[in-house]
Scaffold this active site. Structure first.
Site, PDB file in Angstrom:
ATOM      1  N   MET A 129     -26.314 -11.415  48.542  1.00 37.29           N
ATOM      2  CA  MET A 129     -27.173 -11.010  47.429  1.00 37.29           C
ATOM      3  C   MET A 129     -28.506 -11.761  47.509  1.00 37.29           C
ATOM      4  O   MET A 129     -28.543 -12.930  47.837  1.00 37.29           O
ATOM      5  CB  MET A 129     -26.442 -11.391  46.136  1.00 37.29           C
ATOM      6  CG  MET A 129     -27.250 -11.352  44.887  1.00 37.29           C
ATOM      7  SD  MET A 129     -26.238 -11.962  43.495  1.00 37.29           S
ATOM      8  CE  MET A 129     -26.809 -13.631  43.361  1.00 37.29           C
ATOM      9  N   SER A 161     -21.689 -14.537  52.107  1.00 38.92           N
ATOM     10  CA  SER A 161     -21.536 -14.458  50.664  1.00 38.92           C
ATOM     11  C   SER A 161     -20.922 -13.111  50.252  1.00 38.92           C
ATOM     12  O   SER A 161     -19.900 -12.729  50.817  1.00 38.92           O
ATOM     13  CB  SER A 161     -22.891 -14.718  50.011  1.00 38.92           C
ATOM     14  OG  SER A 161     -22.736 -15.078  48.677  1.00 38.92           O
ATOM     15  N   GLN A 162     -21.552 -12.337  49.350  1.00 36.40           N
ATOM     16  CA  GLN A 162     -20.893 -11.094  48.917  1.00 36.40           C
ATOM     17  C   GLN A 162     -20.680 -10.117  50.071  1.00 36.40           C
ATOM     18  O   GLN A 162     -19.783  -9.272  50.033  1.00 36.40           O
ATOM     19  CB  GLN A 162     -21.633 -10.431  47.756  1.00 36.40           C
ATOM     20  CG  GLN A 162     -22.942  -9.768  48.128  1.00 36.40           C
ATOM     21  CD  GLN A 162     -23.672  -9.108  46.936  1.00 36.40           C
ATOM     22  OE1 GLN A 162     -23.306  -9.306  45.781  1.00 36.40           O
ATOM     23  NE2 GLN A 162     -24.713  -8.346  47.217  1.00 36.40           N
ATOM     24  N   HIS A 191     -23.942 -23.697  49.328  1.00 37.55           N
ATOM     25  CA  HIS A 191     -23.681 -22.315  49.728  1.00 37.55           C
ATOM     26  C   HIS A 191     -24.421 -21.915  51.010  1.00 37.55           C
ATOM     27  O   HIS A 191     -25.650 -22.007  51.077  1.00 37.55           O
ATOM     28  CB  HIS A 191     -24.124 -21.407  48.574  1.00 37.55           C
ATOM     29  CG  HIS A 191     -23.596 -20.009  48.666  1.00 37.55           C
ATOM     30  ND1 HIS A 191     -22.253 -19.732  48.803  1.00 37.55           N
ATOM     31  CD2 HIS A 191     -24.217 -18.812  48.650  1.00 37.55           C
ATOM     32  CE1 HIS A 191     -22.079 -18.418  48.850  1.00 37.55           C
ATOM     33  NE2 HIS A 191     -23.258 -17.837  48.769  1.00 37.55           N
ATOM     34  N   ASP A 226     -20.640 -26.118  47.132  1.00 33.39           N
ATOM     35  CA  ASP A 226     -21.295 -24.878  46.733  1.00 33.39           C
ATOM     36  C   ASP A 226     -21.673 -24.914  45.253  1.00 33.39           C
ATOM     37  O   ASP A 226     -20.822 -25.130  44.391  1.00 33.39           O
ATOM     38  CB  ASP A 226     -20.322 -23.710  46.988  1.00 33.39           C
ATOM     39  CG  ASP A 226     -21.018 -22.378  47.092  1.00 33.39           C
ATOM     40  OD1 ASP A 226     -21.923 -22.125  46.283  1.00 33.39           O
ATOM     41  OD2 ASP A 226     -20.650 -21.591  47.984  1.00 33.39           O
TER      42      ASP A 226
END
Ligand SMILES: *[C@@H]1O[C@H](CO)[C@@H](O)[C@H](O)[C@H]1NC(C)=O
Ligand SMILES: *[C@@H]1O[C@H](CO)[C@@H](O)[C@H](O)[C@H]1NC(C)=O
Ligand SMILES: *[C@@H]1O[C@H](CO)[C@@H](O)[C@H](O)[C@H]1NC(C)=O
Ligand SMILES: *[C@@H]1O[C@H](CO)[C@@H](O)[C@H](O)[C@H]1NC(C)=O
Length: 296
Positions: A27, A101-102, A277, A221
Protein backbone atom coordinates in the site's frame (compact mmCIF):
# COMPACT_ATOMS: atom_id res chain seq x y z
CA UNK A 1 29.96 -41.06 -26.59
CA UNK A 2 30.31 -40.39 -22.89
CA UNK A 3 31.90 -37.00 -23.52
CA UNK A 4 29.02 -36.12 -25.80
CA UNK A 5 26.55 -36.78 -23.00
CA UNK A 6 28.56 -34.71 -20.59
CA UNK A 7 28.74 -31.94 -23.17
CA UNK A 8 25.00 -32.03 -23.72
CA UNK A 9 24.42 -31.97 -20.00
CA UNK A 10 26.68 -28.95 -19.58
CA UNK A 11 24.93 -27.13 -22.43
CA UNK A 12 21.55 -27.86 -20.89
CA UNK A 13 22.79 -26.66 -17.52
CA UNK A 14 24.21 -23.43 -18.89
CA UNK A 15 21.17 -22.65 -20.98
CA UNK A 16 18.56 -23.32 -18.28
CA UNK A 17 17.33 -20.02 -17.04
CA UNK A 18 16.74 -19.39 -13.35
CA UNK A 19 13.12 -19.44 -12.17
CA UNK A 20 11.25 -16.24 -12.99
CA UNK A 21 10.11 -13.96 -10.17
CA UNK A 22 6.89 -12.02 -9.67
CA UNK A 23 6.72 -9.08 -7.23
CA UNK A 24 3.60 -7.41 -5.79
CA UNK A 25 4.10 -4.09 -4.01
CA UNK A 26 2.41 -2.80 -0.86
CA UNK A 27 0.00 0.00 0.00
CA UNK A 28 1.25 3.50 -0.81
CA UNK A 29 3.79 2.06 -3.21
CA UNK A 30 3.91 1.26 -6.92
CA UNK A 31 5.43 -1.33 -9.18
CA UNK A 32 8.32 0.42 -10.69
CA UNK A 33 10.09 3.41 -9.22
CA UNK A 34 13.82 3.01 -8.67
CA UNK A 35 13.89 3.74 -4.92
CA UNK A 36 11.27 1.08 -4.30
CA UNK A 37 10.31 -2.11 -6.14
CA UNK A 38 12.05 -0.96 -9.32
CA UNK A 39 15.25 -1.02 -7.26
CA UNK A 40 14.50 -4.48 -5.85
CA UNK A 41 13.92 -5.76 -9.39
CA UNK A 42 17.34 -4.53 -10.51
CA UNK A 43 18.92 -5.96 -7.36
CA UNK A 44 17.43 -9.39 -8.06
CA UNK A 45 18.52 -9.22 -11.70
CA UNK A 46 22.08 -8.38 -10.65
CA UNK A 47 22.21 -11.18 -8.11
CA UNK A 48 20.53 -13.89 -10.17
CA UNK A 49 22.11 -13.74 -13.63
CA UNK A 50 19.60 -14.19 -16.43
CA UNK A 51 16.51 -14.08 -14.23
CA UNK A 52 13.23 -12.59 -15.46
CA UNK A 53 11.59 -10.37 -12.86
CA UNK A 54 8.21 -8.72 -13.25
CA UNK A 55 6.82 -6.20 -10.78
CA UNK A 56 3.03 -6.15 -10.99
CA UNK A 57 1.35 -2.92 -11.97
CA UNK A 58 -2.32 -2.88 -11.07
CA UNK A 59 -3.87 -0.61 -13.68
CA UNK A 60 -2.78 1.13 -16.81
CA UNK A 61 -0.40 3.66 -15.29
CA UNK A 62 1.72 4.22 -12.20
CA UNK A 63 -0.85 6.67 -10.84
CA UNK A 64 -3.62 4.11 -11.23
CA UNK A 65 -1.36 1.50 -9.65
CA UNK A 66 -0.87 3.75 -6.61
CA UNK A 67 -4.60 4.52 -6.29
CA UNK A 68 -5.64 0.92 -6.78
CA UNK A 69 -3.54 -0.02 -3.74
CA UNK A 70 -6.19 1.82 -1.72
CA UNK A 71 -9.36 1.71 -3.74
CA UNK A 72 -9.58 -1.31 -6.02
CA UNK A 73 -11.40 -4.26 -4.48
CA UNK A 74 -8.72 -6.93 -3.89
CA UNK A 75 -10.96 -9.61 -5.38
CA UNK A 76 -10.75 -7.79 -8.71
CA UNK A 77 -7.05 -7.11 -8.25
CA UNK A 78 -6.41 -10.81 -7.77
CA UNK A 79 -8.47 -11.69 -10.82
CA UNK A 80 -6.63 -9.06 -12.87
CA UNK A 81 -3.26 -10.43 -11.75
CA UNK A 82 -4.24 -14.03 -12.48
CA UNK A 83 -4.92 -12.99 -16.07
CA UNK A 84 -1.68 -11.03 -16.33
CA UNK A 85 0.36 -13.95 -15.03
CA UNK A 86 -1.36 -16.46 -17.31
CA UNK A 87 -0.59 -14.28 -20.32
CA UNK A 88 3.11 -13.75 -19.56
CA UNK A 89 5.21 -16.17 -21.68
CA UNK A 90 8.21 -15.64 -19.38
CA UNK A 91 6.37 -17.39 -16.57
CA UNK A 92 5.34 -20.49 -18.47
CA UNK A 93 7.92 -22.74 -16.76
CA UNK A 94 6.79 -21.67 -13.30
CA UNK A 95 7.84 -18.85 -11.01
CA UNK A 96 8.59 -17.68 -7.50
CA UNK A 97 6.53 -14.87 -6.00
CA UNK A 98 7.43 -12.18 -3.47
CA UNK A 99 4.78 -10.06 -1.79
CA UNK A 100 5.53 -6.82 -0.02
CA UNK A 101 3.19 -5.98 2.86
CA UNK A 102 -0.44 -6.23 1.61
CA UNK A 103 0.93 -7.57 -1.68
CA UNK A 104 1.74 -10.72 0.33
CA UNK A 105 -1.83 -11.65 1.16
CA UNK A 106 -2.88 -10.69 -2.37
CA UNK A 107 -0.29 -13.05 -3.86
CA UNK A 108 -1.44 -15.76 -1.46
CA UNK A 109 -4.94 -15.24 -2.86
CA UNK A 110 -3.52 -15.63 -6.37
CA UNK A 111 -1.96 -18.95 -5.35
CA UNK A 112 -5.16 -20.17 -3.69
CA UNK A 113 -7.59 -19.04 -6.35
CA UNK A 114 -5.55 -19.53 -9.52
CA UNK A 115 -2.74 -21.93 -8.61
CA UNK A 116 -4.40 -24.79 -10.50
CA UNK A 117 -4.70 -22.81 -13.74
CA UNK A 118 -1.30 -21.07 -13.66
CA UNK A 119 2.18 -22.52 -14.26
CA UNK A 120 3.68 -23.96 -11.05
CA UNK A 121 4.23 -21.37 -8.35
CA UNK A 122 7.30 -22.65 -6.51
CA UNK A 123 8.06 -20.47 -3.52
CA UNK A 124 5.84 -17.78 -2.07
CA UNK A 125 7.72 -15.23 0.03
CA UNK A 126 5.68 -12.93 2.26
CA UNK A 127 7.53 -9.85 3.51
CA UNK A 128 5.53 -8.29 6.34
CA UNK A 129 2.16 -9.55 5.04
CA UNK A 130 -1.04 -9.22 7.09
CA UNK A 131 -2.31 -12.78 6.87
CA UNK A 132 -4.74 -12.48 9.76
CA UNK A 133 -5.55 -8.88 8.94
CA UNK A 134 -4.89 -5.80 11.02
CA UNK A 135 -6.52 -4.14 13.96
CA UNK A 136 -4.89 -0.75 14.25
CA UNK A 137 -3.54 2.18 12.31
CA UNK A 138 0.01 2.58 11.08
CA UNK A 139 2.33 3.86 13.87
CA UNK A 140 -0.50 3.86 16.40
CA UNK A 141 0.15 0.53 18.07
CA UNK A 142 3.74 1.32 18.83
CA UNK A 143 2.70 4.53 20.60
CA UNK A 144 0.55 2.59 23.10
CA UNK A 145 -1.68 5.65 23.31
CA UNK A 146 -5.28 5.19 24.56
CA UNK A 147 -6.55 7.21 21.57
CA UNK A 148 -5.34 4.44 19.32
CA UNK A 149 -7.59 1.93 20.98
CA UNK A 150 -10.48 4.39 20.73
CA UNK A 151 -9.91 4.91 16.99
CA UNK A 152 -9.89 1.18 16.41
CA UNK A 153 -13.23 0.84 18.09
CA UNK A 154 -14.72 3.65 16.02
CA UNK A 155 -13.44 2.04 12.85
CA UNK A 156 -15.20 -1.16 13.78
CA UNK A 157 -18.54 0.52 13.13
CA UNK A 158 -17.76 1.36 9.54
CA UNK A 159 -15.25 -1.16 8.28
CA UNK A 160 -17.72 -3.94 7.60
CA UNK A 161 -20.37 -1.87 5.83
CA UNK A 162 -20.58 -3.31 2.37
CA UNK A 163 -19.84 0.01 0.66
CA UNK A 164 -16.66 0.45 2.72
CA UNK A 165 -15.59 -3.11 1.93
CA UNK A 166 -16.07 -2.33 -1.73
CA UNK A 167 -14.38 1.04 -1.66
CA UNK A 168 -11.41 0.69 0.66
CA UNK A 169 -8.83 -2.05 0.24
CA UNK A 170 -7.60 -1.92 3.83
CA UNK A 171 -11.14 -2.51 5.15
CA UNK A 172 -11.12 -5.90 3.44
CA UNK A 173 -8.42 -7.07 5.83
CA UNK A 174 -9.63 -5.16 8.88
CA UNK A 175 -10.00 -7.83 11.56
CA UNK A 176 -11.95 -6.84 14.65
CA UNK A 177 -11.08 -9.34 17.38
CA UNK A 178 -13.93 -8.01 19.54
CA UNK A 179 -16.44 -9.27 17.02
CA UNK A 180 -15.02 -12.22 15.14
CA UNK A 181 -18.41 -13.24 13.82
CA UNK A 182 -18.97 -9.99 11.92
CA UNK A 183 -15.45 -10.18 10.51
CA UNK A 184 -16.08 -13.72 9.35
CA UNK A 185 -19.45 -12.86 7.83
CA UNK A 186 -18.56 -9.52 6.29
CA UNK A 187 -14.91 -9.33 5.29
CA UNK A 188 -15.19 -9.78 1.54
CA UNK A 189 -11.55 -10.66 1.08
CA UNK A 190 -9.45 -11.80 4.01
CA UNK A 191 -11.99 -13.95 5.82
CA UNK A 192 -12.82 -15.55 2.48
CA UNK A 193 -9.26 -16.49 1.55
CA UNK A 194 -8.68 -17.67 5.11
CA UNK A 195 -11.53 -20.16 4.75
CA UNK A 196 -13.16 -18.68 7.84
CA UNK A 197 -16.78 -19.05 6.80
CA UNK A 198 -16.50 -22.16 4.65
CA UNK A 199 -13.54 -24.26 3.65
CA UNK A 200 -12.59 -24.22 -0.01
CA UNK A 201 -10.53 -27.36 -0.68
CA UNK A 202 -9.00 -25.88 -3.82
CA UNK A 203 -7.36 -23.22 -1.65
CA UNK A 204 -5.81 -25.90 0.55
CA UNK A 205 -4.57 -27.96 -2.39
CA UNK A 206 -3.11 -24.98 -4.21
CA UNK A 207 -1.29 -23.72 -1.13
CA UNK A 208 0.09 -27.19 -0.50
CA UNK A 209 1.50 -27.33 -3.99
CA UNK A 210 3.99 -24.63 -3.06
CA UNK A 211 7.51 -25.83 -2.39
CA UNK A 212 7.84 -23.29 0.41
CA UNK A 213 5.66 -20.61 1.92
CA UNK A 214 8.05 -18.23 3.65
CA UNK A 215 6.68 -15.74 6.17
CA UNK A 216 8.94 -12.90 7.21
CA UNK A 217 8.01 -10.93 10.33
CA UNK A 218 9.61 -7.59 11.15
CA UNK A 219 10.21 -7.58 14.89
CA UNK A 220 10.11 -3.81 15.25
CA UNK A 221 7.29 -3.13 12.82
CA UNK A 222 5.42 0.09 13.68
CA UNK A 223 3.08 -0.05 10.68
CA UNK A 224 1.38 -3.40 11.12
CA UNK A 225 -0.68 -4.13 14.20
CA UNK A 226 -0.35 -6.72 15.55
CA UNK A 227 3.04 -7.71 14.12
CA UNK A 228 2.26 -11.38 14.71
CA UNK A 229 -0.22 -11.28 11.81
CA UNK A 230 2.88 -11.51 9.60
CA UNK A 231 3.19 -15.08 10.94
CA UNK A 232 -0.59 -15.75 11.01
CA UNK A 233 -0.83 -14.89 14.71
CA UNK A 234 -3.54 -12.56 16.01
CA UNK A 235 -5.40 -11.19 19.01
CA UNK A 236 -7.17 -13.85 20.98
CA UNK A 237 -10.86 -13.42 20.08
CA UNK A 238 -12.94 -11.22 22.35
CA UNK A 239 -10.25 -8.75 23.40
CA UNK A 240 -7.54 -6.61 21.87
CA UNK A 241 -4.48 -6.94 24.10
CA UNK A 242 -3.34 -10.54 24.20
CA UNK A 243 -1.86 -11.82 20.96
CA UNK A 244 -1.64 -15.54 20.35
CA UNK A 245 0.78 -17.30 18.00
CA UNK A 246 -0.44 -19.06 14.86
CA UNK A 247 -0.53 -22.44 16.63
CA UNK A 248 -3.26 -21.18 18.96
CA UNK A 249 -5.47 -19.56 16.34
CA UNK A 250 -8.63 -21.16 14.96
CA UNK A 251 -6.97 -21.25 11.54
CA UNK A 252 -4.32 -23.61 12.83
CA UNK A 253 -6.27 -25.55 15.44
CA UNK A 254 -9.01 -26.36 12.91
CA UNK A 255 -6.42 -26.42 10.13
CA UNK A 256 -8.68 -24.44 7.85
CA UNK A 257 -5.94 -23.70 5.31
CA UNK A 258 -4.06 -26.98 5.48
CA UNK A 259 -0.99 -25.17 6.75
CA UNK A 260 -0.36 -27.66 9.53
CA UNK A 261 0.97 -30.25 7.14
CA UNK A 262 3.16 -27.68 5.40
CA UNK A 263 4.50 -26.65 8.78
CA UNK A 264 5.28 -30.24 9.82
CA UNK A 265 6.99 -30.85 6.47
CA UNK A 266 9.15 -27.77 7.00
CA UNK A 267 7.61 -26.04 3.99
CA UNK A 268 5.96 -23.29 6.01
CA UNK A 269 9.00 -21.27 6.98
CA UNK A 270 8.79 -18.62 9.71
CA UNK A 271 11.57 -16.05 9.68
CA UNK A 272 11.88 -12.94 11.79
CA UNK A 273 14.23 -10.06 11.44
CA UNK A 274 14.98 -7.00 13.53
CA UNK A 275 13.81 -3.71 12.09
CA UNK A 276 10.75 -1.73 11.10
CA UNK A 277 8.28 -2.64 8.35
CA UNK A 278 10.05 -3.88 5.20
CA UNK A 279 13.44 -2.73 6.46
CA UNK A 280 16.14 -5.16 5.47
CA UNK A 281 19.66 -5.01 4.17
CA UNK A 282 20.96 -6.22 0.81
CA UNK A 283 23.00 -8.84 2.67
CA UNK A 284 19.92 -10.11 4.48
CA UNK A 285 18.03 -10.39 1.20
CA UNK A 286 20.85 -12.36 -0.40
CA UNK A 287 21.48 -14.73 2.50
CA UNK A 288 17.95 -15.27 3.78
CA UNK A 289 15.82 -15.13 0.67
CA UNK A 290 17.79 -15.27 -2.57
CA UNK A 291 20.21 -18.10 -1.77
CA UNK A 292 17.73 -20.52 -0.19
CA UNK A 293 14.65 -19.83 -2.31
CA UNK A 294 15.34 -18.01 -5.55
CA UNK A 295 18.28 -19.84 -7.10
CA UNK A 296 16.31 -22.97 -8.01
C1 LIG B 1 -7.18 -0.12 -18.21
O1 LIG B 1 -7.81 0.63 -19.25
C2 LIG B 1 -8.94 0.00 -19.82
C3 LIG B 1 -9.39 0.84 -21.00
O2 LIG B 1 -9.52 2.17 -20.65
C4 LIG B 1 -10.01 -0.14 -18.75
O3 LIG B 1 -11.16 -0.76 -19.28
C5 LIG B 1 -9.46 -0.99 -17.61
O4 LIG B 1 -10.41 -1.06 -16.57
C6 LIG B 1 -8.17 -0.40 -17.07
N1 LIG B 1 -7.60 -1.36 -16.12
C7 LIG B 1 -7.54 -1.12 -14.81
C8 LIG B 1 -7.07 -2.27 -13.97
O5 LIG B 1 -7.79 -0.07 -14.28
C1 LIG C 1 -13.15 -22.59 -4.46
O1 LIG C 1 -12.15 -21.87 -5.12
C2 LIG C 1 -12.06 -22.13 -6.51
C3 LIG C 1 -10.83 -21.40 -7.02
O2 LIG C 1 -10.97 -20.01 -6.82
C4 LIG C 1 -13.34 -21.69 -7.18
O3 LIG C 1 -13.28 -21.98 -8.55
C5 LIG C 1 -14.51 -22.39 -6.54
O4 LIG C 1 -15.71 -21.91 -7.07
C6 LIG C 1 -14.50 -22.21 -5.04
N1 LIG C 1 -15.51 -23.06 -4.44
C7 LIG C 1 -16.46 -22.59 -3.64
C8 LIG C 1 -17.39 -23.61 -3.10
O5 LIG C 1 -16.55 -21.41 -3.36
C1 LIG D 1 -23.28 -14.31 10.67
O1 LIG D 1 -23.97 -15.10 9.73
C2 LIG D 1 -24.77 -16.14 10.32
C3 LIG D 1 -25.33 -17.02 9.22
O2 LIG D 1 -25.87 -16.25 8.20
C4 LIG D 1 -25.88 -15.48 11.14
O3 LIG D 1 -26.68 -16.47 11.78
C5 LIG D 1 -25.26 -14.59 12.20
O4 LIG D 1 -26.27 -13.89 12.91
C6 LIG D 1 -24.28 -13.60 11.57
N1 LIG D 1 -23.64 -12.88 12.64
C7 LIG D 1 -23.34 -11.60 12.60
C8 LIG D 1 -22.74 -11.01 13.82
O5 LIG D 1 -23.55 -10.89 11.62
C1 LIG E 1 13.29 -5.09 18.07
O1 LIG E 1 12.46 -6.09 18.57
C2 LIG E 1 13.18 -7.13 19.25
C3 LIG E 1 12.21 -8.24 19.57
O2 LIG E 1 11.03 -7.76 20.13
C4 LIG E 1 13.84 -6.50 20.48
O3 LIG E 1 14.56 -7.51 21.18
C5 LIG E 1 14.78 -5.41 20.03
O4 LIG E 1 15.31 -4.75 21.16
C6 LIG E 1 14.05 -4.38 19.17
N1 LIG E 1 15.03 -3.49 18.59
C7 LIG E 1 14.82 -2.18 18.50
C8 LIG E 1 15.89 -1.40 17.82
O5 LIG E 1 13.84 -1.64 18.96
Amino acid sequence: MKTLFILLFVIKFISSKPTSIVLWHGMGDTCCVSFSLGGIKVFLENNIPGVYVTSLRIGNSTVEDFENGYFMNPNYQVEYVCKQLAADPNLKDGFNAIGFSQGSQFLRAVVQRCGHILPPIKNLISLGGQHQGVYGLPHCGALMHPTCDYIRQVLNYAAYDSWVQDALVQATYWHDPLDEETYINKSIFLAEINNELRVNKTYIENLNNLQHFVLVKFDNDTIVQPRETEWFGFYDPGQSKKVVPFYETRLYVEDRLGLRKMHKDGRLVLISTEGDHLRFSDKWLVETIIKPYLLN
